[in-house]
Structures are given as structure tokens and as C-alpha cells.
Design a protein around this motif. Sequence first.
Motif, PDB file in Angstrom:
ATOM      1  N   ASN A  50      -1.101  -9.225  -6.583  1.00 16.19           N
ATOM      2  CA  ASN A  50      -2.258 -10.296  -6.990  1.00 16.19           C
ATOM      3  C   ASN A  50      -2.281 -11.265  -6.128  1.00 16.19           C
ATOM      4  OD1 ASN A  50      -1.588 -10.637  -9.996  1.00 16.19           O
ATOM      5  ND2 ASN A  50       0.409 -11.410  -9.354  1.00 16.19           N
ATOM      6  N   HIS A  51      -1.496 -11.246  -4.695  1.00 17.07           N
ATOM      7  CA  HIS A  51      -1.921 -11.236  -3.296  1.00 17.07           C
ATOM      8  C   HIS A  51      -2.130 -10.474  -2.316  1.00 17.07           C
ATOM      9  CE1 HIS A  51       1.371 -14.640  -5.431  1.00 17.07           C
ATOM     10  NE2 HIS A  51       0.274 -15.357  -5.388  1.00 17.07           N
ATOM     11  N   PRO A  52      -2.935 -11.077  -0.724  1.00 13.97           N
ATOM     12  CA  PRO A  52      -3.307  -9.772  -0.414  1.00 13.97           C
ATOM     13  C   PRO A  52      -2.113  -9.045   0.489  1.00 13.97           C
ATOM     14  CG  PRO A  52      -4.850 -11.749  -1.075  1.00 13.97           C
ATOM     15  CD  PRO A  52      -3.724 -12.688  -1.265  1.00 13.97           C
ATOM     16  N   VAL A  53      -2.459  -8.318   0.788  1.00 17.00           N
ATOM     17  CA  VAL A  53      -1.450  -7.709   1.713  1.00 17.00           C
ATOM     18  C   VAL A  53      -1.763  -8.281   3.326  1.00 17.00           C
ATOM     19  CG1 VAL A  53      -0.686  -5.490   2.624  1.00 17.00           C
ATOM     20  CG2 VAL A  53      -1.395  -5.102   0.396  1.00 17.00           C
ATOM     21  N   THR A  54      -0.344  -8.250   3.625  1.00 17.12           N
ATOM     22  CA  THR A  54      -0.554  -9.236   4.723  1.00 17.12           C
ATOM     23  C   THR A  54      -0.623  -7.972   5.718  1.00 17.12           C
ATOM     24  OG1 THR A  54       1.926  -8.375   5.682  1.00 17.12           O
ATOM     25  CG2 THR A  54       1.595 -10.669   3.605  1.00 17.12           C
ATOM     26  N   PRO A  55      -1.498  -8.341   7.334  1.00 18.40           N
ATOM     27  CA  PRO A  55      -1.761  -7.206   8.257  1.00 18.40           C
ATOM     28  C   PRO A  55      -0.421  -6.676   8.414  1.00 18.40           C
ATOM     29  CG  PRO A  55      -2.959  -9.939   8.934  1.00 18.40           C
ATOM     30  CD  PRO A  55      -2.010  -9.471   7.469  1.00 18.40           C
ATOM     31  N   PHE A  56       0.551  -7.297   8.939  1.00 15.89           N
ATOM     32  CA  PHE A  56       1.819  -6.799   9.367  1.00 15.89           C
ATOM     33  C   PHE A  56       2.362  -5.317   7.899  1.00 15.89           C
ATOM     34  CE2 PHE A  56       6.914  -5.608   9.198  1.00 15.89           C
ATOM     35  CZ  PHE A  56       6.739  -5.347  10.135  1.00 15.89           C
ATOM     36  N   ALA A  57       2.039  -5.957   6.620  1.00 20.84           N
ATOM     37  CA  ALA A  57       2.595  -4.608   5.453  1.00 20.84           C
ATOM     38  C   ALA A  57       1.579  -3.690   5.213  1.00 20.84           C
ATOM     39  CB  ALA A  57       2.886  -5.082   4.507  1.00 20.84           C
ATOM     40  N   ALA A  58       0.666  -3.796   6.262  1.00 20.36           N
ATOM     41  CA  ALA A  58      -0.618  -2.958   5.702  1.00 20.36           C
ATOM     42  C   ALA A  58      -0.855  -1.947   7.143  1.00 20.36           C
ATOM     43  CB  ALA A  58      -2.723  -3.670   6.056  1.00 20.36           C
ATOM     44  N   ARG A  59      -0.399  -2.984   7.956  1.00 19.21           N
ATOM     45  CA  ARG A  59       0.135  -1.598   9.712  1.00 19.21           C
ATOM     46  C   ARG A  59       1.866  -0.832   9.338  1.00 19.21           C
ATOM     47  NH1 ARG A  59      -0.718  -6.444  12.087  1.00 19.21           N
ATOM     48  NH2 ARG A  59       1.301  -6.943  12.863  1.00 19.21           N
ATOM     49  N   VAL A  60       2.331  -1.423   8.418  1.00 18.72           N
ATOM     50  CA  VAL A  60       2.943  -0.297   8.131  1.00 18.72           C
ATOM     51  C   VAL A  60       2.713   0.857   7.582  1.00 18.72           C
ATOM     52  CG1 VAL A  60       5.437  -0.557   7.371  1.00 18.72           C
ATOM     53  CG2 VAL A  60       5.201  -2.021   8.591  1.00 18.72           C
ATOM     54  N   HIS A  61       2.191   0.693   6.093  1.00 19.04           N
ATOM     55  CA  HIS A  61       2.273   1.584   5.384  1.00 19.04           C
ATOM     56  C   HIS A  61       0.470   1.959   5.288  1.00 19.04           C
ATOM     57  CE1 HIS A  61       1.337  -1.833   2.550  1.00 19.04           C
ATOM     58  NE2 HIS A  61       2.216  -2.337   2.356  1.00 19.04           N
ATOM     59  N   GLY A  62      -0.271   1.463   5.607  1.00 19.79           N
ATOM     60  CA  GLY A  62      -1.329   1.711   5.871  1.00 19.79           C
ATOM     61  C   GLY A  62      -2.021   1.180   4.606  1.00 19.79           C
ATOM     62  N   LEU A  63      -1.482   0.330   3.814  1.00 22.48           N
ATOM     63  CA  LEU A  63      -2.062   0.460   2.427  1.00 22.48           C
ATOM     64  C   LEU A  63      -3.132  -0.857   2.618  1.00 22.48           C
ATOM     65  CD1 LEU A  63       0.606   1.704  -0.320  1.00 22.48           C
ATOM     66  CD2 LEU A  63      -1.478   2.680   0.302  1.00 22.48           C
ATOM     67  N   THR A  64      -4.385  -0.741   2.574  1.00 22.00           N
ATOM     68  CA  THR A  64      -4.593  -2.332   3.193  1.00 22.00           C
ATOM     69  C   THR A  64      -5.616  -2.983   1.731  1.00 22.00           C
ATOM     70  OG1 THR A  64      -6.769  -1.254   2.937  1.00 22.00           O
ATOM     71  CG2 THR A  64      -5.588  -1.298   5.751  1.00 22.00           C
ATOM     72  N   ASN A  65      -5.853  -3.984   1.887  1.00 20.64           N
ATOM     73  CA  ASN A  65      -6.450  -4.578   0.654  1.00 20.64           C
ATOM     74  C   ASN A  65      -7.531  -4.100   0.386  1.00 20.64           C
ATOM     75  OD1 ASN A  65      -5.073  -7.185   0.447  1.00 20.64           O
ATOM     76  ND2 ASN A  65      -5.637  -7.611   2.498  1.00 20.64           N
ATOM     77  N   GLN A  66      -8.969  -3.088   1.314  1.00 19.76           N
ATOM     78  CA  GLN A  66      -9.417  -2.477   0.577  1.00 19.76           C
ATOM     79  C   GLN A  66      -9.237  -1.299  -0.201  1.00 19.76           C
ATOM     80  OE1 GLN A  66      -9.091  -3.366   3.799  1.00 19.76           O
ATOM     81  NE2 GLN A  66     -10.697  -5.293   3.325  1.00 19.76           N
ATOM     82  N   VAL A  67      -7.914  -0.663   0.404  1.00 17.85           N
ATOM     83  CA  VAL A  67      -7.203   0.767  -0.624  1.00 17.85           C
ATOM     84  C   VAL A  67      -7.297   0.597  -1.494  1.00 17.85           C
ATOM     85  CG1 VAL A  67      -5.701   2.606   0.204  1.00 17.85           C
ATOM     86  CG2 VAL A  67      -6.829   2.137   1.810  1.00 17.85           C
ATOM     87  N   LEU A  68      -6.283  -1.317  -1.945  1.00 20.09           N
ATOM     88  CA  LEU A  68      -6.170  -1.438  -3.137  1.00 20.09           C
ATOM     89  C   LEU A  68      -7.209  -1.980  -4.174  1.00 20.09           C
ATOM     90  CD1 LEU A  68      -2.294  -2.468  -1.831  1.00 20.09           C
ATOM     91  CD2 LEU A  68      -2.681  -0.102  -2.932  1.00 20.09           C
ATOM     92  N   ASP A  69      -7.932  -2.431  -3.080  1.00 22.65           N
ATOM     93  CA  ASP A  69      -8.771  -2.781  -4.279  1.00 22.65           C
ATOM     94  C   ASP A  69      -9.456  -2.371  -5.556  1.00 22.65           C
ATOM     95  OD1 ASP A  69     -10.858  -5.926  -4.492  1.00 22.65           O
ATOM     96  OD2 ASP A  69     -12.523  -3.828  -4.281  1.00 22.65           O
ATOM     97  N   ASP A  70      -9.057  -1.038  -6.527  1.00 26.67           N
ATOM     98  CA  ASP A  70      -9.999  -1.087  -7.263  1.00 26.67           C
ATOM     99  C   ASP A  70      -8.477  -0.506  -8.152  1.00 26.67           C
ATOM    100  OD1 ASP A  70      -9.433   1.860  -5.493  1.00 26.67           O
ATOM    101  OD2 ASP A  70     -10.673   2.685  -6.512  1.00 26.67           O
ATOM    102  N   LYS A  71      -6.977  -0.639  -7.366  1.00 26.87           N
ATOM    103  CA  LYS A  71      -6.404   0.245  -8.066  1.00 26.87           C
ATOM    104  C   LYS A  71      -6.150  -1.404  -9.262  1.00 26.87           C
ATOM    105  CE  LYS A  71      -5.730   3.586  -5.306  1.00 26.87           C
ATOM    106  NZ  LYS A  71      -7.072   3.694  -5.440  1.00 26.87           N
ATOM    107  N   PRO A  72      -5.438  -0.446 -10.257  1.00 29.17           N
ATOM    108  CA  PRO A  72      -4.640  -1.124 -11.321  1.00 29.17           C
ATOM    109  C   PRO A  72      -3.858  -1.839 -11.271  1.00 29.17           C
ATOM    110  CG  PRO A  72      -3.466   1.155 -11.703  1.00 29.17           C
ATOM    111  CD  PRO A  72      -5.096   0.889 -10.512  1.00 29.17           C
ATOM    112  N   GLY A  73      -4.023  -3.346 -11.371  1.00 27.55           N
ATOM    113  CA  GLY A  73      -3.183  -4.354 -11.370  1.00 27.55           C
ATOM    114  C   GLY A  73      -1.540  -4.018 -12.088  1.00 27.55           C
ATOM    115  N   TRP A  74      -0.245  -4.739 -11.733  1.00 28.09           N
ATOM    116  CA  TRP A  74       0.538  -4.216 -12.075  1.00 28.09           C
ATOM    117  C   TRP A  74       1.288  -4.427 -13.732  1.00 28.09           C
ATOM    118  CZ3 TRP A  74       4.755  -1.837 -11.126  1.00 28.09           C
ATOM    119  CH2 TRP A  74       5.755  -1.954 -10.912  1.00 28.09           C
ATOM    120  N   GLU A  75       0.561  -5.342 -14.419  1.00 30.24           N
ATOM    121  CA  GLU A  75      -0.202  -5.681 -15.447  1.00 30.24           C
ATOM    122  C   GLU A  75      -0.193  -4.089 -16.350  1.00 30.24           C
ATOM    123  OE1 GLU A  75       1.761  -7.638 -18.063  1.00 30.24           O
ATOM    124  OE2 GLU A  75       2.847  -8.573 -16.337  1.00 30.24           O
TER     125      GLU A  75
END
Length: 200
Positions: A50-75
Motif C-alpha cells: 500500500n505504501h512505497p518500498v523505502t530505498p533502504f529496503a529495496a537495496r536489501v532485497h532488491g524488490l523495487t516499486n517498479q518490480v512490484l508495480d504490476d503485482k497483486p495487492g495483499w487483499e
Amino acid sequence: MNFSSWPTLLVVDVEGNGCNPPDLVEVAALPVRDGQPDKSTAGAWLTKPNHPVTPFAARVHGLTNQVLDDKPGWEEIKDEVHACLGTAWIAAHNAHVDYRVLSAHLPRWQPAGVIDTLRLAKAAYRDLPKYSLDALIEHVAPDLSQAPAQRHRATFDAYATAQILIAMASHCESWEQLVAAAVPPGLPGAPEPEQEPTLW
């Protein structure tokens, strides 16, 4: 250790968006069957937070907002995740974190018990200077050639944790002994403290 005595067990790992409390971005659930991780029936989900991935988290696991943009929401995926987890035991490294985050996202979910490989490692390997997942990978040297993705992705970390759990299980004579060493007090599956006998 007789692995056939184990109940249904899923090694889980979650990755978040870096916020507090976190939105989930990845969940992995890897069954352990007959002393081996079973990738053929594993569950793995990417989800747009629901909220954007922080730059720190993206650096850790590599899952950027761009990578996740077309993925389903949690619901859209939560019922599928809940069905996969069911009422099985779960195991995770520093398990109270994964249990707390999953419970917040799946309010109706109740695992049979929670194995903490961090707690178990402190009982199995008493003299290690560190008990992080990286430290245990170095100490145990499990075969990670079949691990999916890379370190800090939920699928890789669940696979590595499963291999380390299997290795540590050899230090226990029974499932009950493993539970006594590995389930943190207050979490599902924790043995009841022995009551002192009284006159009443």
C-alpha cells in the motif's frame, strides 16, 4: 531425529517495504517433508504494498516499486496465503518477527506452533559469536545450490533456514525435544511450564 514423526511444517520468510509497521512485499512458505525442503509444493508470492518500498529496503532485497508495480495487492492474495499456511507449524529465523507480521496481515490465522531457528541455534551451537542467518549459513555450510533467487529474498532465506533447521534437528532426539528448545515462550506451541505440585 526421526523426521517421519514431524507434524506438517512450513519454513516461512517475509520481506517488507521498510515501513513500520511494514507492508508485505514477499512471502515464502516452504514445506519440510522427510527431512528435506519440498520446493515442489512451496508457496511464494510477490505483492504490491500500500505504501512505497523505502530505498533502504529495496537495496536489501532488491524488490523495487517498479518490480512490484504490476503485482497483486495483499487483499487479492491473502486468502491463498492463508490456505497455504493452514494450521501447520511454521519455522522461521527470529520467528517472532515473521509471526507478528503475518498475524497482523492474517488476523484469522492460527499456526499449530512456531519454531524459532535463532533460539534453536543458540541451544545447538553454544559458542558461536553470532547467530544471524548469514553466520549460521557460514557455520553449517548447507547445500544452497538449489536455493531460488538470492540472499534476502524470502524464497532464498526460507530455503536456507530450512536446511539449517534440518541440520540442527540432528542435535535433538525427538520432535518434543526440538520444540522444547526452539519455541519461544508465549508463542503458539510453547510447552506448558511444569506446575509445582500443591496440596490443592
